[in-house]
Design an enzyme around this catalytic site. Structure first.
Site, PDB file in Angstrom:
ATOM      1  N   GLU A  57       0.817  -1.312   0.029  1.00  0.00           N
ATOM      2  CA  GLU A  57      -0.031   0.026   0.008  1.00  0.00           C
ATOM      3  C   GLU A  57       0.739   1.319  -0.022  1.00  0.00           C
ATOM      4  OE1 GLU A  57      -4.201  -1.511   2.212  1.00  0.00           O
ATOM      5  OE2 GLU A  57      -2.543  -0.736   3.461  1.00  0.00           O
ATOM      6  N   LYS A  82      -2.269 -11.565   9.167  1.00  0.00           N
ATOM      7  CA  LYS A  82      -3.934 -11.222   9.188  1.00  0.00           C
ATOM      8  C   LYS A  82      -4.554 -12.488   9.429  1.00  0.00           C
ATOM      9  CE  LYS A  82      -4.183  -6.457   7.538  1.00  0.00           C
ATOM     10  NZ  LYS A  82      -5.022  -5.541   6.884  1.00  0.00           N
ATOM     11  N   ASP A 102      -8.805  -8.745   4.102  1.00  0.00           N
ATOM     12  CA  ASP A 102      -8.358  -7.544   4.880  1.00  0.00           C
ATOM     13  C   ASP A 102      -9.664  -7.343   5.993  1.00  0.00           C
ATOM     14  OD1 ASP A 102      -7.618  -5.093   5.825  1.00  0.00           O
ATOM     15  OD2 ASP A 102      -8.447  -3.741   4.278  1.00  0.00           O
ATOM     16  N   GLU A 159     -13.179  -1.998  11.567  1.00  0.00           N
ATOM     17  CA  GLU A 159     -12.921  -1.075  10.472  1.00  0.00           C
ATOM     18  C   GLU A 159     -14.085  -1.456   9.377  1.00  0.00           C
ATOM     19  OE1 GLU A 159      -9.751  -0.855   6.768  1.00  0.00           O
ATOM     20  OE2 GLU A 159      -9.284  -1.946   8.685  1.00  0.00           O
TER      21      GLU A 159
END
Length: 710
Positions: free
Chosen positions: A321, A394, A399, A427
């Site tokens: 990113e 993760k 995500d 999120e």
């Protein structure tokens, strides 16, 4: 818990208002210590704890004694005096054999050897003819953890007679990752204390502008809350790191926090920007094989440890990113990790290298499947990292979606310590507006059997080291904490901080048990309140999954804020056409299924055997495909979105039924959040089904609750 202050003053003030109603605003978290309401239990507990004996002097033992006096004083409605001034027989004794001659005489060596450096024993016995409860540990931090555990037993109404408890954490590093920014972002206005990326509970709690000169009392309450769960590490800054965090000015600030947290067993970590040697040191490169770069990082590590002797280490996000990293210089992730690991190794620190790497380019025809990139980048390097390197993975390969399959790296790197990364902050799960208890999600992930070494190779066994004999183990949670008075933006968000800590200590704890603990400690032991709140919590995750990602549809939200539904701009993930929907990740598509061990690879690959909760994650499926319910895929998708909206209504109805049983302040606060959840869950249903109806051309099922714009 409203600030750290001398106990004597605190207790005198408390006695003055003991008969009055307590104002509740969520600040106290699960450490409320409100008086026991049942007279019989109050009497029984009071007989057990007439006096306190803690031998030895240290900040950690003092914190344990203070917590026991504060907690039992609040629960019993009276002061807990030292043992020599005890009016009755029941004693509470806490300490280590090294600090307490009395505990040393009990002959606990064999039992203490089984609980290691952070574990503890709690047991009942008779000491010099008096009934006693003993908290014993090898190290002082174990005494503090034991003190909190005993208070949890009292708060939740557990039986206290005849105790025989021996417990130790199953994972070594149990940490929070704060995505707090050192400097304010332009959108933060004039706030000098920094924003929080993916933060939904206000600004950063660190008060950077006041450090190192002043430690906000809230920092001690933060440390107490973490110690009550056994959390032993905290990363202070965002993984999208700023070099400024490693400057002399900000290292002094980090050192002040480390000093405050140390008595509570919490080590400080920092996210490191890979190009810091250029930005702070004036070097012309950050190439990990450059001798000057290596010398700069060694000197920086020496500087940090001179200020923070127990500094934990660095967390690194690189080449993802837009973040700089070793690949900018033609080097590998291994080269980058070794650079920092070698600088930290002489001091005992660890380098935590995040596996969240992808090229950052939107998916589309001809583009690599984003979810395969992390596995492809790290699997070939298994066994090549230094011993003090963790690869932090993760929980899922995309995500932090409300539900996604377990990341295939778990079980795929037997020679590399893998650290789990959960996201506590919501999120993609409604942020601070939705009730979403995540203990159920995390339990599903931790209990997933990877079959990496045959049946029983669970994710939990990967991260606790038992599957492959790893001695270094860790788990991290992206924190949901901010400067809001209730810490987490949503009162029920506290349950996820709590649940993460409890699972970090023991990943086999049942999520319902954790939910009940939190409910009893937060709202009391009223049976109707407990049953209703726990029921709401246990249902809440699936409600949010149906609202946001039914049948495995990921990222149906706007770019950036990840809150507002926007399927019209997410075609790269849902790939809906007039005939079908879903991403083909089978052997005929991106081949992501083959990153899993058998039998999962075959099970995910075939439409007939793929679990429906992952159906559209792995398959491009006809709208007319017949589901297990007997409905077509289109009808099932409509039903799931409807269930998400109706579930939000049901949560609000159940909460309203508790009016009068929960204090007005917190009841009103949660009711307002549930009203927002109802509105926005309906918006998700209407927006997504409205879009997919236009794409598919299929009629919408009749529903009295739906009003989708045409």
């Amino acid at each position: 818990m409203n600030g750290w202050r001398p106990f004597g003053l605190c207790f005198v003030l408390w006695l003055g208002v003991a008969a009055c109603a307590f104002a509740e605003d969520g600040y106290d978290l699960w450490l409320r210590y409100r008086p026991i309401e049942d007279p019989e239990r109050l009497e029984a507990v009071g007989e057990l704890f007439q006096g306190l004996l803690i031998e030895g002097r240290s900040a950690t033992l003092a914190a344990a004694g203070e917590e026991l006096r504060l907690g039992l004083g609040g629960l019993l409605g009276r002061e807990l005096p030292p043992a020599e001034r005890a009016a009755g027989e029941g004693l509470l004794i806490a300490g280590t054999p090294a600090d307490s001659p009395l505990i040393a005489r009990l002959g606990l060596d064999q039992r203490l050897a089984e609980v290691g450096t952070e574990g503890f024993l709690i047991f009942s016995l008779t000491v010099e003819g008096r009934p006693a409860t003993v908290i014993a540990a090898n190290e002082q931090i174990g005494v503090l953890y034991g003190a909190f555990h005993l208070l949890r037993l009292v708060q939740t109404g557990e039986e206290l007679a005849g105790l025989r408890i021996a417990t130790a954490p199953r994972i070594g590093i149990r940490m929070l990752n704060h995505w707090d920014n050192v400097t304010p972002r332009p959108s933060a206005g004039t706030d000098p204390s920094g924003t929080v990326t993916r933060g939904y509970a206000g600004a950063s709690i660190w008060n950077w502008d006041e450090l190192p000169g002043r430690i906000d009392p809230r920092m001690i309450d933060y440390a107490r809350a973490n110690a009550s769960l056994g959390i032993n590490g905290t990363t202070l800054n965002n993984v999208n790191a700023e070099a400024l965090s490693l400057s002399a000015e900000y290292l002094a600030k980090a050192a002040a926090l480390a000093n405050a947290f140390r008595p509570y067993g919490i080590r400080v970590y920092l996210s490191a920007r890979f190009t810091a040697p250029m930005e702070l040191g004036g070097l012309k490169t950050a190439d990990p094989l450059d001798a000057g770069v290596q010398a700069w990082w060694r000197a920086k590590a020496d500087e940090i440890y001179s200020l923070i002797p127990d500094f934990g280490g660095f967390v690194i996000k690189a080449n993802s990113e837009g973040q700089p990293g070793p690949e900018d210089y033609g080097r590998s992730h291994v080269d980058g990790a070794q650079l920092l690991a070698d600088a930290l190794a002489p001091h005992g620190g660890v380098a935590i290298w995040r596996a969240f790497v992808y090229d950052g380019v939107a998916q589309g025809e001809g583009r690599p499947d984003r979810i395969t990139q992390s596995y492809d980048a790290f699997k070939p390097h298994d066994g090549q990292f230094r011993p003090n390197v963790f690869v932090q993975v993760k929980s899922g390969p995309l995500d932090f979606q409300p539900r996604e399959p377990v990341h295939p790296l778990f079980g795929a790197m037997p020679r590399t310590p893998l650290m789990m990364e959960f996201q506590i902050t919501q999120e993609y799960l409604g942020q601070s507006n939705f009730l979403a208890y995540l203990g159920t999600m995390w339990q599903e992930i931790l209990s997933f059997d990877t079959h990496a070494r045959g049946a029983g190779s669970t994710v939990g066994c990967v991260i606790d080291g038992s599957l492959d004999g790893q001695s270094r183990t860790g788990i991290a949670g992206v924190a949901n904490i901010g400067r809001d008075r209730n810490w987490c933006g949503h009162l029920f968000g506290q349950s996820n901080w709590y649940g993460f800590g409890r699972l970090a200590w023991d990943h086999e704890l049942d999520s319902r048990v954790i939910a009940e603990e939190w409910t009893r400690m937060t709202f009391g032991n009223d049976p109707e309140v407990v049953a209703t709140v726990v029921g709401m919590m246990m249902d809440s995750w699936e409600i949010v999954v149906d609202t946001k990602t039914p049948l495995g549809l990921p990222i149906m939200c706007e770019r950036g804020n990840h809150y507002v539904p926007a399927p019209q701009i997410r075609q790269d993930y849902h790939r809906a056409t007039a005939d079908a929907i879903g991403y083909d990740r089978t052997r005929g598509g991106s081949k992501a299924v083959d990153q899993y061990h058998q039998p999962h690879a075959d099970r995910f690959n075939h439409l007939a055997t793929c679990p429906e909760k992952y159906l559209l994650w792995f398959h491009h499926v006809s709208w007319d495909h017949r589901m297990a319910s007997g409905r077509t895929l289109w009808e099932e998708l409509c039903a799931r979105y409807e269930a998400g909206a109706e579930g939000a209504v049901e949560l609000a109805r159940r909460w309203e039924g508790l009016r009068g049983r929960i204090d007005d302040g917190r009841h009103t606060e949660v009711a307002a959040k549930l009203e927002v959840q109802q509105r926005d869950a309906a918006l998700w249903r209407d927006t997504c089904l409205g879009y997919f109806q236009k794409v598919s051309g299929r009629p919408l099922p009749a529903s009295r609750n739906r009003s989708i714009p045409q």
